[in-house]
Design a protein around this motif. Sequence first.
Motif: not given
Length: 176
Positions: A110-122
């Motif tokens: 399980v990966n959890y990011q509580e603070t705004n992360a710069n997530l690359e989905i595509i």
Amino acid sequence: MSTTGIVRRIDDLGRVVIPKEIRKTLRIKDGEALEIEVKNDNIVLKRYSSLSDIQNFLTIFIEEVNKILGKNILIFDTDKIIGSSGNFQKDYVNCNMSDFMYHLINSRKVNYQETNANLEIIKDKHISCNYLLSSIIPNGDVVGGILIFDEKEEIGEKDELFLTLIIESLTKYIEE
């Protein structure tokens, strides 16, 4: 259809080896299931996804969960997004996931990011968000993942409970 210039012979058992370069490029792992189709006079190999059989159900299900949580939800198979709810519904379905997402899903945790992360989905499309991601692992094999994310709201205990419900339900369904 593009050609690679690589030619392989069929052995006496009817087997053909897919070159390592092609398997690497397409992220095909040893032991992975492939679906075989005949289109016109071509033999087409494509990844088999146990989740694609229930794709319509999954879309309806996560839309209902979205109404309760108010968070965006994406469902991945082993290489693309197969279901979406929330603000990004039309943007992501049937898009290939980024390498970053591929590695997160295959991390089996399980990966959890509580603070705004710069997530690359595509590929090359980043979102600043809080997220919770878990792999779907029936029978010991990663078949996909679920991502719950929000650009403003934090991820809470309710989100974690729903993620667990979705993962456990899908895992049991696929195993049966």
